[in-house]
Design an enzyme around this catalytic site. Structure first.
Site, PDB file in Angstrom:
ATOM      1  N   LYS A 115      24.568   6.920   3.626  1.00 29.86           N
ATOM      2  CA  LYS A 115      24.134   5.859   2.706  1.00 29.86           C
ATOM      3  C   LYS A 115      24.751   6.098   1.324  1.00 29.86           C
ATOM      4  O   LYS A 115      25.308   5.184   0.706  1.00 29.86           O
ATOM      5  CB  LYS A 115      22.599   5.864   2.569  1.00 29.86           C
ATOM      6  CG  LYS A 115      21.841   5.249   3.725  1.00 29.86           C
ATOM      7  CD  LYS A 115      20.324   5.219   3.405  1.00 29.86           C
ATOM      8  CE  LYS A 115      19.535   6.017   4.418  1.00 29.86           C
ATOM      9  NZ  LYS A 115      18.110   6.185   4.090  1.00 29.86           N
TER      10      LYS A 115
ATOM     11  N   SER B 160      -2.474  -1.615   7.564  1.00 31.38           N
ATOM     12  CA  SER B 160      -3.014  -1.472   6.205  1.00 31.38           C
ATOM     13  C   SER B 160      -3.675  -2.738   5.682  1.00 31.38           C
ATOM     14  O   SER B 160      -4.237  -2.740   4.581  1.00 31.38           O
ATOM     15  CB  SER B 160      -1.886  -1.070   5.247  1.00 31.38           C
ATOM     16  OG  SER B 160      -1.301   0.143   5.661  1.00 31.38           O
TER      17      SER B 160
ATOM     18  N   HIS C  48      14.466  12.687  -8.129  1.00 25.94           N
ATOM     19  CA  HIS C  48      15.608  13.323  -7.471  1.00 25.94           C
ATOM     20  C   HIS C  48      16.531  13.878  -8.551  1.00 25.94           C
ATOM     21  O   HIS C  48      16.724  13.247  -9.596  1.00 25.94           O
ATOM     22  CB  HIS C  48      16.417  12.303  -6.668  1.00 25.94           C
ATOM     23  CG  HIS C  48      15.713  11.737  -5.486  1.00 25.94           C
ATOM     24  ND1 HIS C  48      14.600  12.305  -4.918  1.00 25.94           N
ATOM     25  CD2 HIS C  48      15.989  10.628  -4.736  1.00 25.94           C
ATOM     26  CE1 HIS C  48      14.212  11.576  -3.869  1.00 25.94           C
ATOM     27  NE2 HIS C  48      15.035  10.551  -3.750  1.00 25.94           N
TER      28      HIS C  48
ATOM     29  N   CYS D  80      17.659   5.307  -3.106  1.00 23.12           N
ATOM     30  CA  CYS D  80      17.256   5.941  -4.371  1.00 23.12           C
ATOM     31  C   CYS D  80      18.301   6.921  -4.906  1.00 23.12           C
ATOM     32  O   CYS D  80      18.639   6.897  -6.092  1.00 23.12           O
ATOM     33  CB  CYS D  80      15.920   6.661  -4.189  1.00 23.12           C
ATOM     34  SG  CYS D  80      15.791   7.631  -2.671  1.00 23.12           S
TER      35      CYS D  80
ATOM     36  N   ARG E  35      16.199  18.015   0.931  1.00 19.89           N
ATOM     37  CA  ARG E  35      14.818  17.724   0.541  1.00 19.89           C
ATOM     38  C   ARG E  35      14.182  19.002  -0.002  1.00 19.89           C
ATOM     39  O   ARG E  35      14.353  20.074   0.575  1.00 19.89           O
ATOM     40  CB  ARG E  35      14.032  17.242   1.763  1.00 19.89           C
ATOM     41  CG  ARG E  35      12.662  16.719   1.418  1.00 19.89           C
ATOM     42  CD  ARG E  35      12.692  15.355   0.787  1.00 19.89           C
ATOM     43  NE  ARG E  35      12.914  14.297   1.771  1.00 19.89           N
ATOM     44  CZ  ARG E  35      13.086  13.022   1.426  1.00 19.89           C
ATOM     45  NH1 ARG E  35      13.089  12.645   0.160  1.00 19.89           N
ATOM     46  NH2 ARG E  35      13.292  12.111   2.365  1.00 19.89           N
TER      47      ARG E  35
ATOM     48  N   ASN F 115      12.624   8.852  -8.557  1.00 21.76           N
ATOM     49  CA  ASN F 115      13.098   8.183  -7.339  1.00 21.76           C
ATOM     50  C   ASN F 115      12.271   6.952  -6.975  1.00 21.76           C
ATOM     51  O   ASN F 115      12.761   6.076  -6.268  1.00 21.76           O
ATOM     52  CB  ASN F 115      13.103   9.165  -6.163  1.00 21.76           C
ATOM     53  CG  ASN F 115      11.742   9.820  -5.933  1.00 21.76           C
ATOM     54  OD1 ASN F 115      11.186  10.413  -6.864  1.00 21.76           O
ATOM     55  ND2 ASN F 115      11.225   9.717  -4.733  1.00 21.76           N
TER      56      ASN F 115
ATOM     57  N   THR G 210       0.816  -1.214   0.000  1.00 22.97           N
ATOM     58  CA  THR G 210       0.000   0.000   0.000  1.00 22.97           C
ATOM     59  C   THR G 210       0.856   1.274   0.000  1.00 22.97           C
ATOM     60  O   THR G 210       0.310   2.370  -0.135  1.00 22.97           O
ATOM     61  CB  THR G 210      -0.932   0.032   1.239  1.00 22.97           C
ATOM     62  OG1 THR G 210      -0.106   0.004   2.414  1.00 22.97           O
ATOM     63  CG2 THR G 210      -1.873  -1.160   1.253  1.00 22.97           C
ATOM     64  N   GLY G 211       2.168   1.125   0.143  1.00 21.60           N
ATOM     65  CA  GLY G 211       3.043   2.307   0.222  1.00 21.60           C
ATOM     66  C   GLY G 211       3.364   2.890  -1.151  1.00 21.60           C
ATOM     67  O   GLY G 211       3.004   2.326  -2.190  1.00 21.60           O
ATOM     68  N   ALA G 212       4.074   4.036  -1.139  1.00 23.38           N
ATOM     69  CA  ALA G 212       4.411   4.730  -2.391  1.00 23.38           C
ATOM     70  C   ALA G 212       5.240   3.825  -3.304  1.00 23.38           C
ATOM     71  O   ALA G 212       4.974   3.716  -4.497  1.00 23.38           O
ATOM     72  CB  ALA G 212       5.183   6.015  -2.081  1.00 23.38           C
ATOM     73  N   VAL G 213       6.259   3.148  -2.733  1.00 24.04           N
ATOM     74  CA  VAL G 213       7.112   2.276  -3.544  1.00 24.04           C
ATOM     75  C   VAL G 213       6.372   0.993  -3.915  1.00 24.04           C
ATOM     76  O   VAL G 213       6.445   0.521  -5.051  1.00 24.04           O
ATOM     77  CB  VAL G 213       8.448   1.966  -2.813  1.00 24.04           C
ATOM     78  CG1 VAL G 213       9.255   0.929  -3.582  1.00 24.04           C
ATOM     79  CG2 VAL G 213       9.261   3.244  -2.625  1.00 24.04           C
TER      80      VAL G 213
END
Lengths: 348, 348
Positions: free
Chosen positions: A223, A44, A252, A132, A245, A326, A15-18
């Protein structure tokens, strides 16, 4: 495993963006799927999601969810991966993990297929998908490293809010609307949901992505530094990063300074290498104002490169502008590419 | 000139974004004004503007407008400055020019008072105000140059649209509203009003500020490179720049990498130097998420510095995050500061 016609794939964090982009990508790239299981946290679970014209109910991820799964794409946060990825492996699945949980584990390959596909051969059930902002940079720089050798990277990033999840994209939209209406912006998510303070992102720039480390760098910056060295097999490479950000929803961008090992190179040399490289698209013609932007790169799988120019002082120095979606190359598409590569190389 | 109680000041470009801020700044800083003349192009002549409680009608700038003027603050574009600044000087005015027309003229001092106030002594009637993105960077770096020596700067900028005028700020607001409403964004101004193509800035990043030069750099990037060397009296300093326009209304931010001449320095050394420097404010405490942002720096005169950290590879390398209101220290306030310095040093 014999070459099946299709695989049983699980998406954890569906259910997430990715997760959403993973499902879109599996469908769009016609990935050989026999059946699919959509998993999430208990919060979720129960959500209905459409995949290839059929409705699926998202189930709560448990160790038992992975019985019979061939490939498990994880993107539900580091703690979920730490708990459930070994359970999935125990049940015979190969895990492609989009969190930072296993990226720096020496036993876990960290892979961008155009850069270090060969590392997949050493996997022990888990393959890590890089951060990303790292993925698009190494995809752009690997062809140059191969052609000329690379000794140094200094990158400043221009990162979209969707990297912090759909709630961050919603926050940007709400704040932008409020500020346009002359109201005060309410900040509850960015820069980091779990950190102490929150600041507005609309019409602003926040020089913090993820939490600060002891050395003054953010975890996002570390990272980029550490993952780049691992993926490029270059522990001696000098890498530094400043991650920012911005009020951008998707893609990105990165201002990248590099030092190559070879003297006497011109922009034309770099252009030639980049034009024939896999997964990258050169969009670089200043006289015609041709360069990539976050909006122009959104919803595309490739990494776009522009503004290639020679440093005016260091004969081995060059500057580039690297842009990519991204959520696609930076996450979903790279994960699906890893799965494709595992199949192609009989590594499942 | 004897020390008058007040001066006759002209503001050329009084209706523009910077002109408006110049008037605000003259009022706020209580600049010694005997009388004021507001000038503009014929297009904006007739506009009524309030200054210190009185209404003034903006007049079209002509050579004769400068009779009796002591100080003329120009901010109406390079072509106006080229045509009228010499006319103003001929009539006895000292010109402080906020355009790029005279900045690289060896006969014209290019001044940031905290950095090179002494250059004012050599003026021949015209003093140039540097580019906004240059001013805040040299103000931040000059104390470090003095303390430790400086050999290299690599900067990536995060620039606000108001640097391209009030029409650009309006364009950002209109585009943001349209995109939030699901409509297409209409782009007519940015990245450069007079250039061939225009791209949306809302929820985007444009790696072009001002027009492209033969060498692949934009004019904005070359301004930062050349002006920095001139202001800092350091022709041998290595400077490179990547300038990016962002969906931010006010304040430019900069990710700055520097190499100092001294070894063994720590963040604490740089903090100490910056804390006691004029015109800069250190806002740097990662563990408390203290760092400047465009919104936090807006409407303030100072240059704010955060995210000071040591490069992880080069013992002489450091990274900084520098933010300032591009219309104040970047333009109006620096111009008024130059005027104050001329008075203080009897240079009118």
């Amino acid at each position: 495993m014999e070459n099946l016609k299709g695989y049983h794939v699980a998406v954890v964090g569906a259910t997430g963006a990715v997760g959403q982009k993973m499902l879109e990508t599996l469908e769009k790239k016609n990935f050989p799927i026999e059946s699919i299981t959509l998993l999430s946290s208990s919060r979720s679970a129960g959500t209905k999601i459409n995949f290839k014209g059929e409705e699926y109910v998202v189930q709560e991820a448990t160790p038992e969810s992975f019985e019979g799964i061939h490939i498990a794409l994880f993107s539900a946060g580091g703690s979920v991966s730490k708990k459930l990825a070994p359970e999935a492996v125990k049940r015979g699945a190969v895990v492609i993990d989009n969190t930072s949980a296993y990226r720096m584990d020496p036993e876990v390959p960290l892979v961008v297929p155009e850069v270090n596909e060969e590392d997949l051969k050493k996997h022990n059930g888990i393959i890590a998908n890089p951060n990303c902002s790292t993925i698009q940079m190494v995809a752009a720089l690997k062809p140059l490293q191969d052609a000329y050798g690379l000794s140094r990277i200094i990158v400043s990033t221009y990162q979209a809010v969707s990297g912090a999840g759909t709630v961050a994209s919603e926050e940007l939209r709400n704040q932008a609307r409020d500020m346009l209406d002359g109201k005060e912006a309410n900040a509850e998510i960015l820069p980091v949901k779990g950190d102490k303070k929150h600041f507005p992102i609309a019409f602003n720039a926040l020089p913090q992505i993820d939490v600060f480390q002891e050395n003054g760098y953010t975890f996002e910056e570390m990272k980029m530094i550490n993952e780049t060295k691992k993926i490029m097999h270059a522990p001696e490479l000098h890498v530094s990063a400043t991650c920012v950000r911005l009020p951008i929803v998707t893609s990105h961008a990165e201002s990248v300074y590099i030092e190559l090992n070879q003297d006497g190179l011109e922009v034309a040399n770099l252009h030639k290498v980049l034009q024939s490289a896999e997964g990258v698209v050169l969009e670089d013609n200043p006289s015609e104002q041709v360069y990539p932007t976050p909006l122009s790169a959104a919803n595309k799988s490739d990494v776009f490169i522009g503004r290639v120019r020679k440093d005016l002082d260091n004969p081995k120095g060059f500057h580039l502008w690297v842009v990519s979606d991204n959520l696609l190359k930076g996450a979903a598409w790279n994960s699906v590419q890893i799965a494709e590569s595992l199949i192609k190389n009989n590594l499942l």
